[in-house]
Every structure is written in structure tokens, then in C-alpha cells.
Write a protein that holds these residues in place. Sequence first.
Motif, PDB file in Angstrom:
ATOM      1  N   ASP A  57      14.787   3.765   7.094  1.00 18.77           N
ATOM      2  CA  ASP A  57      15.902   4.719   7.061  1.00 18.77           C
ATOM      3  C   ASP A  57      16.209   5.224   5.658  1.00 18.77           C
ATOM      4  O   ASP A  57      17.178   5.972   5.453  1.00 18.77           O
ATOM      5  CB  ASP A  57      17.158   4.104   7.686  1.00 18.77           C
ATOM      6  CG  ASP A  57      17.684   2.898   6.899  1.00 18.77           C
ATOM      7  OD1 ASP A  57      17.116   2.575   5.833  1.00 18.77           O
ATOM      8  OD2 ASP A  57      18.666   2.288   7.358  1.00 18.77           O
ATOM      9  N   GLY A  58      15.392   4.815   4.663  1.00 19.32           N
ATOM     10  CA  GLY A  58      15.593   5.278   3.294  1.00 19.32           C
ATOM     11  C   GLY A  58      16.422   4.338   2.436  1.00 19.32           C
ATOM     12  O   GLY A  58      16.562   4.578   1.231  1.00 19.32           O
ATOM     13  N   SER A  59      16.973   3.272   3.013  1.00 17.12           N
ATOM     14  CA  SER A  59      17.704   2.279   2.220  1.00 17.12           C
ATOM     15  C   SER A  59      16.734   1.207   1.718  1.00 17.12           C
ATOM     16  O   SER A  59      15.544   1.217   2.061  1.00 17.12           O
ATOM     17  CB  SER A  59      18.836   1.655   3.044  1.00 17.12           C
ATOM     18  OG  SER A  59      18.331   0.995   4.191  1.00 17.12           O
ATOM     19  N   GLN A  60      17.248   0.302   0.903  1.00 11.57           N
ATOM     20  CA  GLN A  60      16.411  -0.746   0.314  1.00 11.57           C
ATOM     21  C   GLN A  60      17.067  -2.110   0.519  1.00 11.57           C
ATOM     22  O   GLN A  60      18.295  -2.228   0.580  1.00 11.57           O
ATOM     23  CB  GLN A  60      16.205  -0.518  -1.194  1.00 11.57           C
ATOM     24  CG  GLN A  60      15.493   0.766  -1.558  1.00 11.57           C
ATOM     25  CD  GLN A  60      16.438   1.958  -1.607  1.00 11.57           C
ATOM     26  OE1 GLN A  60      17.583   1.833  -2.040  1.00 11.57           O
ATOM     27  NE2 GLN A  60      15.972   3.113  -1.157  1.00 11.57           N
ATOM     28  N   LEU A  61      16.226  -3.132   0.599  1.00 10.58           N
ATOM     29  CA  LEU A  61      16.675  -4.512   0.591  1.00 10.58           C
ATOM     30  C   LEU A  61      16.306  -5.138  -0.752  1.00 10.58           C
ATOM     31  O   LEU A  61      15.200  -4.920  -1.259  1.00 10.58           O
ATOM     32  CB  LEU A  61      16.016  -5.324   1.711  1.00 10.58           C
ATOM     33  CG  LEU A  61      16.351  -4.944   3.154  1.00 10.58           C
ATOM     34  CD1 LEU A  61      15.542  -5.808   4.121  1.00 10.58           C
ATOM     35  CD2 LEU A  61      17.846  -5.087   3.423  1.00 10.58           C
ATOM     36  N   ARG A  87      21.297 -14.439  -2.062  1.00  7.72           N
ATOM     37  CA  ARG A  87      21.849 -13.330  -1.297  1.00  7.72           C
ATOM     38  C   ARG A  87      20.794 -12.265  -1.030  1.00  7.72           C
ATOM     39  O   ARG A  87      19.963 -11.962  -1.899  1.00  7.72           O
ATOM     40  CB  ARG A  87      23.031 -12.694  -2.040  1.00  7.72           C
ATOM     41  CG  ARG A  87      24.259 -13.589  -2.106  1.00  7.72           C
ATOM     42  CD  ARG A  87      25.364 -12.949  -2.922  1.00  7.72           C
ATOM     43  NE  ARG A  87      24.992 -12.858  -4.335  1.00  7.72           N
ATOM     44  CZ  ARG A  87      25.206 -13.822  -5.215  1.00  7.72           C
ATOM     45  NH1 ARG A  87      25.761 -14.961  -4.839  1.00  7.72           N
ATOM     46  NH2 ARG A  87      24.860 -13.653  -6.481  1.00  7.72           N
ATOM     47  N   LEU A  88      20.859 -11.680   0.163  1.00  7.51           N
ATOM     48  CA  LEU A  88      20.044 -10.532   0.525  1.00  7.51           C
ATOM     49  C   LEU A  88      20.973  -9.332   0.576  1.00  7.51           C
ATOM     50  O   LEU A  88      21.934  -9.314   1.344  1.00  7.51           O
ATOM     51  CB  LEU A  88      19.372 -10.760   1.888  1.00  7.51           C
ATOM     52  CG  LEU A  88      18.480  -9.640   2.427  1.00  7.51           C
ATOM     53  CD1 LEU A  88      17.297  -9.388   1.495  1.00  7.51           C
ATOM     54  CD2 LEU A  88      17.984  -9.987   3.833  1.00  7.51           C
ATOM     55  N   ARG A  89      20.694  -8.319  -0.246  1.00  9.67           N
ATOM     56  CA  ARG A  89      21.595  -7.175  -0.392  1.00  9.67           C
ATOM     57  C   ARG A  89      20.914  -5.899   0.089  1.00  9.67           C
ATOM     58  O   ARG A  89      19.691  -5.783   0.093  1.00  9.67           O
ATOM     59  CB  ARG A  89      22.006  -7.002  -1.863  1.00  9.67           C
ATOM     60  CG  ARG A  89      22.549  -8.252  -2.537  1.00  9.67           C
ATOM     61  CD  ARG A  89      23.936  -8.607  -2.088  1.00  9.67           C
ATOM     62  NE  ARG A  89      24.923  -7.617  -2.508  1.00  9.67           N
ATOM     63  CZ  ARG A  89      25.496  -7.580  -3.721  1.00  9.67           C
ATOM     64  NH1 ARG A  89      25.170  -8.482  -4.632  1.00  9.67           N
ATOM     65  NH2 ARG A  89      26.409  -6.673  -4.006  1.00  9.67           N
ATOM     66  N   ARG A  90      21.735  -4.932   0.453  1.00 17.00           N
ATOM     67  CA  ARG A  90      21.230  -3.630   0.888  1.00 17.00           C
ATOM     68  C   ARG A  90      21.745  -2.543  -0.059  1.00 17.00           C
ATOM     69  O   ARG A  90      22.911  -2.580  -0.490  1.00 17.00           O
ATOM     70  CB  ARG A  90      21.696  -3.324   2.313  1.00 17.00           C
ATOM     71  CG  ARG A  90      21.067  -2.064   2.913  1.00 17.00           C
ATOM     72  CD  ARG A  90      21.816  -1.614   4.159  1.00 17.00           C
ATOM     73  NE  ARG A  90      21.771  -2.586   5.228  1.00 17.00           N
ATOM     74  CZ  ARG A  90      20.888  -2.564   6.226  1.00 17.00           C
ATOM     75  NH1 ARG A  90      19.968  -1.622   6.257  1.00 17.00           N
ATOM     76  NH2 ARG A  90      20.937  -3.465   7.181  1.00 17.00           N
ATOM     77  N   ILE A  91      20.886  -1.592  -0.371  1.00 20.57           N
ATOM     78  CA  ILE A  91      21.267  -0.401  -1.130  1.00 20.57           C
ATOM     79  C   ILE A  91      21.164   0.788  -0.181  1.00 20.57           C
ATOM     80  O   ILE A  91      20.100   1.051   0.379  1.00 20.57           O
ATOM     81  CB  ILE A  91      20.351  -0.188  -2.352  1.00 20.57           C
ATOM     82  CG1 ILE A  91      20.406  -1.396  -3.291  1.00 20.57           C
ATOM     83  CG2 ILE A  91      20.750   1.082  -3.106  1.00 20.57           C
ATOM     84  CD1 ILE A  91      19.392  -1.343  -4.422  1.00 20.57           C
ATOM     85  N   ASN A 119      23.058  -9.809 -14.752  1.00 18.98           N
ATOM     86  CA  ASN A 119      23.469  -8.453 -14.388  1.00 18.98           C
ATOM     87  C   ASN A 119      22.201  -7.626 -14.206  1.00 18.98           C
ATOM     88  O   ASN A 119      21.922  -6.704 -14.965  1.00 18.98           O
ATOM     89  CB  ASN A 119      24.388  -7.852 -15.456  1.00 18.98           C
ATOM     90  CG  ASN A 119      24.739  -6.397 -15.185  1.00 18.98           C
ATOM     91  OD1 ASN A 119      24.645  -5.935 -14.047  1.00 18.98           O
ATOM     92  ND2 ASN A 119      25.120  -5.678 -16.222  1.00 18.98           N
ATOM     93  N   GLY A 120      21.410  -7.991 -13.198  1.00 23.56           N
ATOM     94  CA  GLY A 120      20.130  -7.325 -12.993  1.00 23.56           C
ATOM     95  C   GLY A 120      20.298  -5.919 -12.437  1.00 23.56           C
ATOM     96  O   GLY A 120      21.313  -5.592 -11.811  1.00 23.56           O
ATOM     97  N   LYS A 121      19.270  -5.116 -12.656  1.00 28.13           N
ATOM     98  CA  LYS A 121      19.336  -3.706 -12.269  1.00 28.13           C
ATOM     99  C   LYS A 121      18.139  -3.310 -11.418  1.00 28.13           C
ATOM    100  O   LYS A 121      17.096  -3.972 -11.429  1.00 28.13           O
ATOM    101  CB  LYS A 121      19.403  -2.812 -13.517  1.00 28.13           C
ATOM    102  CG  LYS A 121      20.571  -3.109 -14.448  1.00 28.13           C
ATOM    103  CD  LYS A 121      20.518  -2.224 -15.675  1.00 28.13           C
ATOM    104  CE  LYS A 121      21.614  -2.610 -16.674  1.00 28.13           C
ATOM    105  NZ  LYS A 121      21.372  -3.952 -17.253  1.00 28.13           N
ATOM    106  N   VAL A 122      18.316  -2.209 -10.714  1.00 24.29           N
ATOM    107  CA  VAL A 122      17.232  -1.549 -10.003  1.00 24.29           C
ATOM    108  C   VAL A 122      17.040  -0.190 -10.661  1.00 24.29           C
ATOM    109  O   VAL A 122      17.984   0.608 -10.753  1.00 24.29           O
ATOM    110  CB  VAL A 122      17.554  -1.354  -8.508  1.00 24.29           C
ATOM    111  CG1 VAL A 122      16.383  -0.671  -7.799  1.00 24.29           C
ATOM    112  CG2 VAL A 122      17.878  -2.688  -7.842  1.00 24.29           C
TER     113      VAL A 122
END
Length: 374
Positions: A53-57, A64-68, A364-367
Motif C-alpha cells: 500500500d506504499g507504507s513501510q515497516l 517495537r515494530l513500527r509503521r510509516i 534517535n535513528g532515522k530513515v
Amino acid sequence: MHTCRHLIIGISLVLVSAMAIAEQTFSSDKADFRLDTVARNLEHPWSLAFLPDGSQLVTEREGRLRRIENGVLQEKPISGVPELVVSGQGGLLDVILHPDFESNHTLFLSYAHKVSRKGMTTRVARAKLDGNQLSDVEVIFEALPRGATSRHFAGRMEFDRDGNLYIAVGDRGEMDRAQATDDDAGGVHRLTTDGEPAPGNPFIDEPSVNDTFFTYGNRNIQGMTIHPETGEIWSHEHGPKGGDEINIIRAGNNYGWPDVTYGIDYSGVPITDKTTMEGVTDPLHYWDPSIAPSGMAFYTGNRFPQWQGDLFVGALKMRKLVRLKIENGEVREEEDLLEDLGERIRDVRMGPDGVLWLLTDHSNGKVYRILPAE
């Protein structure tokens, strides 16, 4: 009043820093590019997966498993993550989607697990993603025996074109385990999506070798990807003090650790005087001194045609992104990128949008996305 002023100043500095990164242009031998900050405030992010759907895990090592979604990191983590332990290098590690994810909503997670008095190990669980929760969580692989250390869990995973799942398990910081084929540590295991040994595994008819083994003699694989043309699984692994390697993962091969290595012990004492020997597969490429590679992807997009087919590898210790042009089984070019960024690169992924995505290994990691400069 002073607290509010300090908060405003802090927020302003973060915004200024983000704008500076966004406006900064980085140069390479082949192309100029910039970084787009997709998400921040992730606690030691470890792996990234792209949903249909265009989102990311994104996994956070802290469990933790997060969604963007639409470029926004959702505050509430996905529930139902299996029980795990966060210790040393262990925690929630890789996430990878089932090849038929669109129809079955199934994914796989690798992570560290602990049982009192028995120690820790690497596990892989299969689960279904339903909205913001996981269901039908089932452990399909557990590396045995367990160990007392909190190092070298490996955890990287990849699928081949036949739908078999490759799972890397580190030597757990106990080097001799990598040559013991009745011990799951220090190798790559190939399974079906149900957790059974994959048909055609090289040692499946040998009673003294665990049926899931595909390769052995691997120290601590931290990057794994599939070659876009050959379909072979490529990996890289950490050496000790020197001797990080890139390898092509081939059935039944022994990659030599610790009998051969280009590195030495962290104490400075030699581990072996051999860098090659009969019956051992030599690395395609190695680094000495170590860069601590993590994450890897072949560039297959159209936004940077100059990079087409190049291999990109993140580096933790040396805080950079490495571009490798490989032709006829040899590295023809090696270029260091993003050294001025000063970030530990944990994961590198080829995105469906035609650009590379990066994760940084910090509290404070980034994508990031790598975009053309213009």
C-alpha cells in the motif's frame, strides 16, 4: 518559562539540522544526490520492509515494530510482536514479507530470545499483519544450542526465487561453533515458509549435519540480498579486527571462519595464519581494516542510471555508505559515500520508488531516502 524557552530552542535546532541535511548536496563519482528524511526518533532501527500500500515497516532493536504511512511515523507500535530479549546486539532484528504477502498478509521476524538458565539464541517467527496488529504468530526456527553471550545473533533474512527463506545465524561470539555442523550457529539456514528444511538442502541426507544448513563457517552476517540477474543470495559478514567479507551464498560451501580470515583478534593476537585453504570459499571482496558492514542492496531503479547494478553496503564503524561496481566476479570500483554525514548506517534497501533507503543506528535513528540532487 526557562523550560519552555529551552524546549523551543531545542526544537528549532532539530528543525535547522533537518533542513541542513535536506539542503545538503552530496557528490559521488557518478551522480550528485541529496537526503530526504522520511522519519526520525526511532530507537536503533534495524530493518525496513515496503508494504504494497506504499507504507513501510521498521523494526526497532528495542522490540517495537513500527509503521510509516505517507511519510509519517505512526506513534503506536504494531502489537503482537513475539516475546524477545533486548541484550547487547540482540533484540528485534529483521522483518521480511512473504513473497505472496498481498494475498496472505504474512511476514517473518527474526529476534533474540532468552530462556532462564539455558541462555539466548536467534529465533524466527511467522505472523499475519492485520491492520496494526500481528496474529497467528508461530516460531518456525530456533538456533540451537543456546549460548550465554549477547553477541553475533546475525538475523538477516532473504527469499530466493523459489520462495525459500534464508536465515543467517552468527557464531554467537564463540568462533569454533561456526565449523560445527551439528550446531546451528555460524551459518546460513534455508527453510520453507512453514519452517521445514528446504528441498534440496545440501546436507539433508547427512545425519551428522542439521538439515536446515545451507552454508557454514560464517562469522556474523549483517547484510543479505538477492542478485537481480542471477537470483543468487549475496551476503556480507563482520570479521574480527579486519576481514569483513562479501560472499555469494552457495549450497554446501564452507566460508572458513575461524580457520581462515583476513582479520586478527581484538586483542591483537592472530587467530590463524591462513587467509585461504583447500575446501574453503574465498570472499568476493574483503575490508581490512574493518568497516563493520550492515545492510546491502543492489541498485535497480531508474532515478540514478549511473548506479544501475551497483552494490551498496552500509557501514557502522566507519559511518559511511559504500558503492561497489562488480563485473565478472570482481570489484572494479569502490567508492565511499556519506562520510560527512557521520551516521552509523544499519540497513540499505532498494525501494519500489526507484531510490535507495537507509536506516541509521542511533537512539534517535532515522530513515533516509537518497534522491537526485536536482
